[in-house]
Design a protein around this motif. Sequence first.
Motif, PDB file in Angstrom:
ATOM      1  N   GLY A 260     -24.231  13.347  30.004  1.00 29.18           N
ATOM      2  CA  GLY A 260     -24.518  14.604  29.326  1.00 29.18           C
ATOM      3  C   GLY A 260     -24.755  14.497  27.839  1.00 29.18           C
ATOM      4  O   GLY A 260     -25.059  15.500  27.189  1.00 29.18           O
ATOM      5  N   GLY A 261     -24.598  13.320  27.279  1.00 28.10           N
ATOM      6  CA  GLY A 261     -24.839  13.159  25.858  1.00 28.10           C
ATOM      7  C   GLY A 261     -26.309  13.290  25.515  1.00 28.10           C
ATOM      8  O   GLY A 261     -27.171  13.312  26.394  1.00 28.10           O
ATOM      9  N   GLY A 262     -26.576  13.401  24.224  1.00 28.50           N
ATOM     10  CA  GLY A 262     -27.954  13.511  23.778  1.00 28.50           C
ATOM     11  C   GLY A 262     -28.021  13.914  22.328  1.00 28.50           C
ATOM     12  O   GLY A 262     -27.013  13.905  21.611  1.00 28.50           O
ATOM     13  N   LEU A 263     -29.216  14.280  21.917  1.00 30.19           N
ATOM     14  CA  LEU A 263     -29.463  14.711  20.539  1.00 30.19           C
ATOM     15  C   LEU A 263     -29.460  16.234  20.492  1.00 30.19           C
ATOM     16  O   LEU A 263     -30.141  16.890  21.284  1.00 30.19           O
ATOM     17  N   VAL A 264     -28.708  16.787  19.564  1.00 32.45           N
ATOM     18  CA  VAL A 264     -28.627  18.237  19.420  1.00 32.45           C
ATOM     19  C   VAL A 264     -28.598  18.570  17.932  1.00 32.45           C
ATOM     20  O   VAL A 264     -28.070  17.798  17.129  1.00 32.45           O
ATOM     21  N   GLN A 265     -29.141  19.715  17.597  1.00 29.34           N
ATOM     22  CA  GLN A 265     -29.145  20.139  16.197  1.00 29.34           C
ATOM     23  C   GLN A 265     -27.786  20.709  15.797  1.00 29.34           C
ATOM     24  O   GLN A 265     -27.042  21.208  16.649  1.00 29.34           O
ATOM     25  N   PRO A 266     -27.464  20.650  14.518  1.00 27.87           N
ATOM     26  CA  PRO A 266     -26.218  21.280  14.061  1.00 27.87           C
ATOM     27  C   PRO A 266     -26.166  22.745  14.473  1.00 27.87           C
ATOM     28  O   PRO A 266     -27.150  23.460  14.385  1.00 27.87           O
TER      29      PRO A 266
ATOM     30  N   ALA B 113     -20.837  10.805  17.852  1.00 27.50           N
ATOM     31  CA  ALA B 113     -19.959   9.730  18.322  1.00 27.50           C
ATOM     32  C   ALA B 113     -20.317   9.396  19.763  1.00 27.50           C
ATOM     33  O   ALA B 113     -21.052  10.133  20.425  1.00 27.50           O
ATOM     34  N   VAL B 114     -19.750   8.305  20.234  1.00 25.80           N
ATOM     35  CA  VAL B 114     -19.756   8.019  21.664  1.00 25.80           C
ATOM     36  C   VAL B 114     -18.514   8.679  22.250  1.00 25.80           C
ATOM     37  O   VAL B 114     -17.401   8.473  21.755  1.00 25.80           O
ATOM     38  N   TYR B 115     -18.711   9.472  23.279  1.00 24.67           N
ATOM     39  CA  TYR B 115     -17.622  10.218  23.902  1.00 24.67           C
ATOM     40  C   TYR B 115     -17.233   9.555  25.223  1.00 24.67           C
ATOM     41  O   TYR B 115     -18.101   9.178  26.018  1.00 24.67           O
ATOM     42  N   PHE B 116     -15.925   9.444  25.433  1.00 21.79           N
ATOM     43  CA  PHE B 116     -15.381   8.797  26.613  1.00 21.79           C
ATOM     44  C   PHE B 116     -14.455   9.757  27.352  1.00 21.79           C
ATOM     45  O   PHE B 116     -13.734  10.529  26.733  1.00 21.79           O
ATOM     46  N   CYS B 117     -14.442   9.661  28.674  1.00 24.33           N
ATOM     47  CA  CYS B 117     -13.423  10.349  29.442  1.00 24.33           C
ATOM     48  C   CYS B 117     -12.434   9.303  29.953  1.00 24.33           C
ATOM     49  O   CYS B 117     -12.783   8.130  30.104  1.00 24.33           O
TER      50      CYS B 117
ATOM     51  N   GLN C 101     -17.387   4.872  31.055  1.00 20.50           N
ATOM     52  CA  GLN C 101     -18.258   4.362  29.994  1.00 20.50           C
ATOM     53  C   GLN C 101     -18.572   5.520  29.057  1.00 20.50           C
ATOM     54  O   GLN C 101     -18.387   6.670  29.405  1.00 20.50           O
ATOM     55  N   GLY C 102     -18.979   5.274  27.892  1.00 14.63           N
ATOM     56  CA  GLY C 102     -19.224   6.333  26.931  1.00 14.63           C
ATOM     57  C   GLY C 102     -20.600   6.962  27.089  1.00 14.63           C
ATOM     58  O   GLY C 102     -21.506   6.406  27.705  1.00 14.63           O
ATOM     59  N   THR C 103     -20.728   8.143  26.510  1.00 15.66           N
ATOM     60  CA  THR C 103     -22.020   8.812  26.429  1.00 15.66           C
ATOM     61  C   THR C 103     -22.218   9.244  24.982  1.00 15.66           C
ATOM     62  O   THR C 103     -21.317   9.810  24.363  1.00 15.66           O
TER      63      THR C 103
END
Length: 123
Positions: A6-12, A90-94, A115-117
């Motif tokens: 679910g990670g990706g590029l998002v605007q502030p 950041a890289v997010y991990f569960c 693994q991170g996203t």
Amino acid sequence: QLQASGGGLVQPGGSLRLSCVVSGLSLDYHALGWFRQAPGKEREGVGCMSSGASRMTYADFVKGRFTISRDNGKKTLYLQMNSLKPEDTAVYFCAASTVVLSGTRTSANYNSWGQGTLVTVSS
């Protein structure tokens, strides 16, 4: 095993929802948590959920913006992130813990990691 996505590029100011599919583990006997690691920084706890999903706690830097939830039928943990800031990049991990079932944001208490996203907040 845990599989984050679910990670990706998002605007502030934008929103993103991360998912973490849990397999081979019982949600009733594991606390679940989200962590993140920014470049050059140590991994830090974002929030956690107790084994019975009755208690969630969050780091001060995400309170009011991030929400942890789970779908027992899909065995999936979610992290809804709103009002994102560049410093959330950041890289997010569960992760899952059998050590502290009430929930903990201390990474050393977690014994299963996904693994991170990567989440990038940038204009």
